[in-house]
Motif scaffolding. Structure first.
Motif, PDB file in Angstrom:
ATOM      1  N   VAL A 420       0.877  -1.173   0.000  1.00 31.72           N
ATOM      2  CA  VAL A 420       0.000   0.000   0.000  1.00 31.72           C
ATOM      3  C   VAL A 420       0.914   1.222   0.000  1.00 31.72           C
ATOM      4  CG1 VAL A 420      -1.917   1.163   1.117  1.00 31.72           C
ATOM      5  CG2 VAL A 420      -1.673  -1.319   1.331  1.00 31.72           C
ATOM      6  N   CYS A 421       0.861   1.983  -1.093  1.00 30.03           N
ATOM      7  CA  CYS A 421       1.802   3.077  -1.284  1.00 30.03           C
ATOM      8  C   CYS A 421       1.083   4.421  -1.184  1.00 30.03           C
ATOM      9  CB  CYS A 421       2.439   2.987  -2.674  1.00 30.03           C
ATOM     10  SG  CYS A 421       3.300   1.439  -2.919  1.00 30.03           S
ATOM     11  N   ASP A 422       1.794   5.379  -0.679  1.00 35.40           N
ATOM     12  CA  ASP A 422       1.260   6.741  -0.653  1.00 35.40           C
ATOM     13  C   ASP A 422       2.290   7.654  -1.315  1.00 35.40           C
ATOM     14  OD1 ASP A 422      -0.805   8.693   0.434  1.00 35.40           O
ATOM     15  OD2 ASP A 422       1.080   9.529   1.209  1.00 35.40           O
ATOM     16  N   ALA A 423       1.942   8.074  -2.545  1.00 32.24           N
ATOM     17  CA  ALA A 423       2.920   8.813  -3.349  1.00 32.24           C
ATOM     18  C   ALA A 423       3.278  10.150  -2.692  1.00 32.24           C
ATOM     19  CB  ALA A 423       2.375   9.046  -4.755  1.00 32.24           C
ATOM     20  N   ALA A 424       2.284  10.817  -2.051  1.00 31.52           N
ATOM     21  CA  ALA A 424       2.533  12.153  -1.496  1.00 31.52           C
ATOM     22  C   ALA A 424       3.586  12.102  -0.390  1.00 31.52           C
ATOM     23  CB  ALA A 424       1.226  12.738  -0.973  1.00 31.52           C
ATOM     24  N   SER A 425       3.492  11.097   0.470  1.00 27.53           N
ATOM     25  CA  SER A 425       4.444  11.036   1.596  1.00 27.53           C
ATOM     26  C   SER A 425       5.586  10.072   1.322  1.00 27.53           C
ATOM     27  CB  SER A 425       3.707  10.585   2.861  1.00 27.53           C
ATOM     28  OG  SER A 425       3.160   9.283   2.650  1.00 27.53           O
ATOM     29  N   ARG A 426       5.537   9.410   0.164  1.00 29.68           N
ATOM     30  CA  ARG A 426       6.550   8.407  -0.202  1.00 29.68           C
ATOM     31  C   ARG A 426       6.725   7.359   0.895  1.00 29.68           C
ATOM     32  NH1 ARG A 426       7.568   9.552  -4.939  1.00 29.68           N
ATOM     33  NH2 ARG A 426       8.517  11.417  -5.777  1.00 29.68           N
ATOM     34  N   THR A 427       5.597   6.923   1.420  1.00 33.02           N
ATOM     35  CA  THR A 427       5.649   5.858   2.421  1.00 33.02           C
ATOM     36  C   THR A 427       4.817   4.680   1.930  1.00 33.02           C
ATOM     37  OG1 THR A 427       3.802   6.879   3.584  1.00 33.02           O
ATOM     38  CG2 THR A 427       6.017   7.356   4.420  1.00 33.02           C
ATOM     39  N   CYS A 428       5.045   3.549   2.567  1.00 35.55           N
ATOM     40  CA  CYS A 428       4.437   2.330   2.058  1.00 35.55           C
ATOM     41  C   CYS A 428       4.378   1.303   3.175  1.00 35.55           C
ATOM     42  CB  CYS A 428       5.349   1.847   0.919  1.00 35.55           C
ATOM     43  SG  CYS A 428       5.071   0.194   0.376  1.00 35.55           S
ATOM     44  N   VAL A 429       3.390   0.410   3.132  1.00 42.83           N
ATOM     45  CA  VAL A 429       3.420  -0.767   4.012  1.00 42.83           C
ATOM     46  C   VAL A 429       3.240  -1.997   3.140  1.00 42.83           C
ATOM     47  CG1 VAL A 429       2.446   0.431   6.027  1.00 42.83           C
ATOM     48  CG2 VAL A 429       0.935  -0.812   4.463  1.00 42.83           C
TER      49      VAL A 429
END
Ligand code: PLP
Length: 651
Positions: A420-429
């Motif tokens: 699960v990626c979040d492009a805005a914060s460049r974080t992922c699980v």
């Protein structure tokens, strides 16, 4: 459409134009039956005799038999039958014969399968013995020396079809010099690439196949040394001097004759040195495009027309997909089922590590290859390397390449890992991460500049109850004592996806909204995701009506709906490897779950057609079915994929 660069010559070759003309001429003018005694028949016989005489010259067949047949598999049957019948006759007469049927560990399957079949059928009960090869793919001559006194029949090949490794036939002949064993050499991959002077050797049987050297499929030859035992495989009208009954394949013989003529006159096929220079160019471009590449056979000991390689971290299927998207046809170095590559028994026999044997790619060309093809192949290999780099490395992928945002599905052996990626914060699980994917996930996230915040499980565990991915929230929902589901709320706080692991949708009915997308832990037949509404409603077969489009139907739909959105569901590297100028967006099937909310949020009345395509039509079928199951009626796909149809899609 990208022109095709066919680099799979060891599987089969295109028909040489001269061979095509010869075949057509044989059917138009020389259609007689060579067994007929009238003038039409005599003309056909003259043609056949001329081709046979040419074949004798090219192979230096001396006084040996040289018969036409349907190809190498038939030639191998005839050789095996002949040898085994002779061994049986000797044994019945009380003569000493060996007891072993020895075959090289890297032989084409036609050899051990035929040996086992005829050994059983003839009731011989001889022992089949696999002759090992060394790390370079060459026969273990010391082992052969030890076996030689007990060997009744020895089968080796002149050059290997997967690796191109050239056998030490002189060395084998030396070892067998004092042995009464009969000897077959499969010469399929050698014709036109290695000098063959058969009558000057100890070889008893040598099968050949026309389609490996620019003749059509269904024509082959078998050489049998003068004096070697022979038993016909096919009985009937006594054609081919009663050696192989059945009316001759005159078109095939004429075409093979044209190929043999080209071999004799020397102007069509490249020299060994010329082919080696071309191979070196291709090797150089592969090295530059695919860092870490390893070659699975020593190039100096292989046919210059065969390159077998593996790339760490890339499966043969992934490499084949990218090459195919760039219009380069190569094959897995091994037998390959649709979904997963089986390891290559040839590379296994050479003792290569499992990852190399299961991820090998074979690139092979015929000896009539031209410089323009090699030049174009090198340019496209560079494009493939760039596409692989871009899809894995570009911090901000180029336009048309899918952004890493939202869920992404990675499947190994039917089990899903969800990123699960979040492009805005460049974080992922990672949810339910599999060990086999660790390196792949690391590379992907590193190259996109993402930080992995947590590895979560849907089987309980001690994770916190929720965590934030930028403005998205991921929260834990314990459903049973040890089964958990993770719910992803989008930036607006709306529950968008639920990662349900092994939970059945029915277990979630009272807990989740009916339209939230359920992302399963195992790859179901339909793959992608579902929702409670879809899963609990059952299948409606009529929902899929009219989904499959052929080329003309696609063109008509695009004319009628200029607003239609065309979606390439191949992986980003395949999309990038295609020639530029394709007016399609790229949503890899692995990212469909991320795109579904946006498409499904469109009001029914303003839903433009969505047309999915991929290479063969498999992935696009799944995408279109998924959309339709969720009520997007105007979802279609290109049946047969770009392999069968041309997309009218220049940008
Ligand atoms: N032997 C070798 C080394 C081959 O590569 C092949 C074809 O793949 C065969 C035998 C079988 O040839 P055919 O297709 O003519 O039956």
């Amino acid at each position: 459409m990208t022109t095709e660069l066919y680099l799979d010559g060891n599987a089969t070759t295109a028909v040489l134009p001269a061979a095509l003309r010869a075949a057509v001429l044989a059917m138009e003018d020389c259609y007689g039956n060579p067994s007929s005694s009238h003038a039409t028949g005599l003309r056909a016989k003259a043609l056949m005799d001329a081709v046979r005489a040419r074949a004798r010259r090219v192979l230096d067949a001396g006084d040996g038999r040289l018969m036409f047949n349907s190809g190498a598999t038939e030639g191998i049957q005839t050789a095996v039958l002949s040898a085994l019948c002779a061994i049986r006759a000797r044994r019945d007469a009380g003569e000493a014969t060996g007891t072993l049927l020895v075959y090289g560990a890297t032989e084409h399957k036609a050899v051990p399968e035929s040996l086992a079949h005829w050994n059983r059928l003839l009731g011989l009960n001889l022992a089949l013995h696999k002759l090992p090869v060394d790390g370079d793919g060459r026969h273990d001559l010391a082992a052969l020396r030890a076996l030689a006194p007990q060997a009744a029949f020895v089968c080796t090949m002149a050059a290997n079809n997967e690796t191109g490794v050239v056998s030490d036939l002189d060395g084998i002949a030396n070892v067998l010099s004092a042995s009464p064993a009969l000897w077959m050499v499969d010469c399929v991959q050698a014709l036109g690439k290695l000098p063959l002077r058969l009558a000057r050797t100890r070889i008893d049987y040598a099968p050949f196949s026309g389609h490996k050297l620019y003749a059509p499929k269904g024509i082959g030859m078998l050489y049998v040394r003068a004096g070697a035992p022979f038993t016909p495989l096919m009985m009937g009208g006594g054609q081919e001097g009663a050696q192989r009954s059945g009316t001759e394949n005159m078109a095939g013989i004429a075409a093979l004759g044209a190929v043999l003529a080209a071999l004799e006159d020397g102007s069509t096929f490249r020299t060994h040195a010329g082919l080696t220079a071309m191979r070196d160019q291709v090797v150089q471009s592969l090295r530059a495009a695919l860092p870490g590449i390893v070659f699975n056979a020593p190039l100096a000991q292989a046919l210059p027309t065969t390159i077998n390689f593996s790339v760490p971290g890339l499966s043969s299927k992934e490499l084949l997909d990218v090459f195919d998207a760039a219009g380069i046809r190569v094959s897995a170095g091994s037998a390959c089922s649709a979904a997963k590559a089986a390891p290559s028994y040839v590379l296994d026999a050479m003792g290569l590590p499992a990852w190399r044997s299961s991820s090998a790619v074979r690139l092979s060309f015929g000896p009539a290859v031209d410089a323009a093809t090699i030049h174009a192949a090198c340019a496209r290999i560079a494009r493939c390397g760039e596409a692989l780099r871009r899809s894995g490395m570009a911090a901000e992928p180029a336009q048309g390449v899918s952004r890493l945002d939202g869920p992404m599905q990675l499947t190994v052996a039917g089990a899903n890992t969800w990123l699960v990626c979040d492009a805005a914060s460049r974080t992922c699980v990672a949810i339910d991460p599999q060990a086999a994917l660790e390196a792949r996930v690391d590379t992907l996230l590193h190259s996109h500049g993402f930080r992995l915040l947590a590895r979560l499980s849907t089987r309980g565990g001690t994770f916190s109850e929720q965590l934030m991915l930028g403005e998205r929230r991921l929260r834990k929902l314990a459903v049973t004592g040890d089964l958990t589901c993770w719910v992803l709320d989008d930036a607006q706080g709306v529950p968008a996806h639920a990662f349900i692991g092994m939970l059945a949708p029915s277990m979630l009915a009272a807990l989740l909204p009916s339209d939230i997308l359920l992302c399963p832990g195992i790859e179901e037949q339909s793959a992608c995701c579902t929702s409670l509404r879809v899963a609990l409603a059952g299948q409606d077969a009529s929902a899929m009506a009219g989904m499959h489009l052929d080329g003309p139907a696609l063109a008509a739909l695009l004319r009628e709906h200029p607003d239609a959105q065309v979606v390439d569901v191949r992986e980003a590297c395949e999309h990038a490897a295609c020639a530029a100028g394709m007016a399609a967006i790229n949503v890899p099937l692995s990212r469909l779950a991320a795109w579904l909310p946006e498409w499904l949020a469109r009001p029914e009345a303003s839903r433009a057609p969505l047309i999915f395509f991929c290479r063969s039509g498999n992935r696009s079928t799944r995408a279109a079915e998924c959309l339709r199951r969720h009520g997007y009626r105007h979802a279609y796909h290109l049946a047969g994929g770009v392999a069968l149809a041309t997309l009218p899609l220049a940008a």
